[in-house]
Design an enzyme around this catalytic site. Structure first.
Site, short mmCIF file in Angstrom:
data_model
loop_
_atom_site.label_atom_id
_atom_site.label_comp_id
_atom_site.label_asym_id
_atom_site.label_seq_id
_atom_site.Cartn_x
_atom_site.Cartn_y
_atom_site.Cartn_z
N ALA A 193 -3.61 9.32 1.59
CA ALA A 193 -2.51 9.31 2.70
C ALA A 193 -1.57 10.23 3.16
CB ALA A 193 -1.85 8.26 2.01
N HIS A 236 4.46 -8.87 -2.01
CA HIS A 236 3.99 -9.54 -3.13
C HIS A 236 5.15 -9.32 -4.38
CE1 HIS A 236 -1.07 -8.49 -1.84
NE2 HIS A 236 0.09 -9.71 -1.38
P1 OAD Z 1 -6.63 -1.56 -3.77
O1 OAD Z 1 -6.67 -1.82 -5.09
O2 OAD Z 1 -7.50 -3.32 -3.44
O3 OAD Z 1 -7.00 -1.26 -2.88
C1 OAD Z 1 -6.35 0.43 -2.92
C2 OAD Z 1 -7.15 0.84 -1.76
O4 OAD Z 1 -6.17 2.68 -1.81
C3 OAD Z 1 -8.86 1.17 -1.62
O5 OAD Z 1 -9.09 1.01 -0.31
C4 OAD Z 1 -8.48 2.78 -1.76
O6 OAD Z 1 -10.04 3.55 -1.00
C5 OAD Z 1 -7.66 3.21 -0.81
N1 OAD Z 1 -7.01 4.69 -1.76
C6 OAD Z 1 -7.25 5.15 -3.22
N2 OAD Z 1 -6.47 6.37 -3.40
C7 OAD Z 1 -5.95 6.85 -1.84
C8 OAD Z 1 -5.49 7.69 -1.25
N3 OAD Z 1 -4.45 9.37 -2.01
N4 OAD Z 1 -4.71 7.50 0.16
C9 OAD Z 1 -4.86 6.60 0.96
N5 OAD Z 1 -5.51 5.58 -0.22
C10 OAD Z 1 -6.11 5.50 -0.93
O7 OAD Z 1 -4.93 -2.27 -3.46
P2 OAD Z 1 -4.83 -3.47 -1.82
O8 OAD Z 1 -5.52 -3.70 -1.06
O9 OAD Z 1 -2.72 -2.75 -2.30
O10 OAD Z 1 -1.80 -8.47 -5.43
O11 OAD Z 1 -4.80 -5.14 -3.44
C11 OAD Z 1 -4.35 -5.68 -2.80
C12 OAD Z 1 -3.12 -6.68 -3.87
O12 OAD Z 1 -4.54 -7.03 -4.87
C13 OAD Z 1 -2.74 -5.65 -4.40
O13 OAD Z 1 -1.40 -6.24 -3.81
C14 OAD Z 1 -2.42 -6.39 -5.82
C15 OAD Z 1 -3.99 -6.73 -6.15
O14 OAD Z 1 -4.67 -7.65 -6.71
C16 OAD Z 1 -1.80 -9.01 -6.26
O15 OAD Z 1 -1.42 -8.63 -7.70
C17 OAD Z 1 -1.50 -9.82 -6.40
#
Ligand code: OAD
Length: 248
Positions: A231, A117
């Site tokens: 994590a 991204h």
């Molecule tokens: P999300 O905010 O959708 O998801 C974050 C994930 O991290 C969730 O499943 C949480 O349960 C998990 N989480 C929270 N704390 C954690 C920890 N300490 N250790 C491990 N996991 C933890 O974020 P992404 O999946 O990265 O794109 O989102 C994908 C994309 O959506 C991003 O790159 C961004 C967003 O919109 C754009 O801006 C284009």
């Protein structure tokens, strides 16, 4: 948390892939996107993270990213980033793929993560059509600057909703997912495609897929092992197990 047979398979694995999302940076104090208190809880991503939003109100969009850059400038990598950086030495072939734009993996020592991204520390010409100018942008400025090449506005160097991923990065990521022995999916809600299709590919190909996430995701029931944990501690334990077994 990690069954013995999984550790044994990891010790023998030649090619490992890690895909990370916002959750890997949560323990560095950077809020995730989804869920209560997440960034998309406070602002509408359609008014912020799309080319249309930037065309309509470039100042608003630029200011939001500038505030994030201010926060990220102070942020430090956490245990999760550190363990992932160390995996480069452990597995004979290792590919890190991230959806994050914060560059905390690089700060922790990861050498060549694939940034699906883009990066908040890059900027590019937003002209329509764009002149294609890209630049490293580390200093903070409150208004979107002008492209030094063509005079159009400059936009954050991240991928927005409705935009394609960088072609080369995507090709490399897909190849790694197809060829790996083990695929870790860490700290992502696995809701945003095409990134989420990478672990799906690994699952379909029968790879060893390990998820680390404190919450259930659409992948949790499909992966080989779903570790329901933050994590940092989960990866620290994994490192201990791998190093203990490796020298046993
Ligand atoms: P999300 O905010 O959708 O998801 C974050 C994930 O991290 C969730 O499943 C949480 O349960 C998990 N989480 C929270 N704390 C954690 C920890 N300490 N250790 C491990 N996991 C933890 O974020 P992404 O999946 O990265 O794109 O989102 C994908 C994309 O959506 C991003 O790159 C961004 C967003 O919109 C754009 O801006 C284009």
């Amino acid at each position: 948390m990690y069954p013995k047979e999984i550790i044994e398979k990891l010790i023998k694995a030649q090619k490992a892939v890690v895909l990370t999302g916002a959750g890997i940076s949560a323990e560095s104090g950077i809020s995730t996107f989804r869920g209560t208190g997440g960034q998309w809880d406070k602002v509408d991503p359609m008014k912020l993270a799309t080319p249309e939003a930037f065309a309509k109100d470039p100042k608003y969009v630029w200011e939001w990213y500038e505030a994030r850059r201010r926060q990220l400038r102070e942020a430090k990598p956490n245990m999760g980033h550190d363990v992932i950086a160390g995996m480069e030495e452990f597995f004979p072939k290792f590919t890190l793929i991230t959806q994050n734009v914060d560059r905390l993996h690089q700060k922790a020592g990861s050498r060549n993560p694939i940034e699906l991204h883009g990066s908040i520390w890059m900027a590019r010409c937003a002209g329509i059509p764009s002149c294609g100018e890209w630049e490293d942008r580390h200093e903070l400025v409150n208004l979107p600057p002008q492209c030094p090449h063509c005079g159009a506005l400059v936009r954050p160097g991240v991928v927005w909703f409705g935009e394609g991923l960088p072609g080369e990065a995507w090709a490399e990521a897909e190849k790694a997912a197809l060829e790996c022995d083990v695929f870790f999916v860490i700290g992502t809600s696995a809701l945003v495609h095409p990134a989420a299709s990478l672990p799906e590919t690994a699952i379909q190909k029968g790879k060893l897929v390990i998820e680390i996430n404190p919450e259930e995701t659409p992948l949790s029931g499909l992966v080989t092992l779903s570790v329901r944990s933050h994590a940092g501690p989960a990866l620290e334990l994994l490192r201990e197990k791998l190093l203990a077994n490796d020298s046993a």
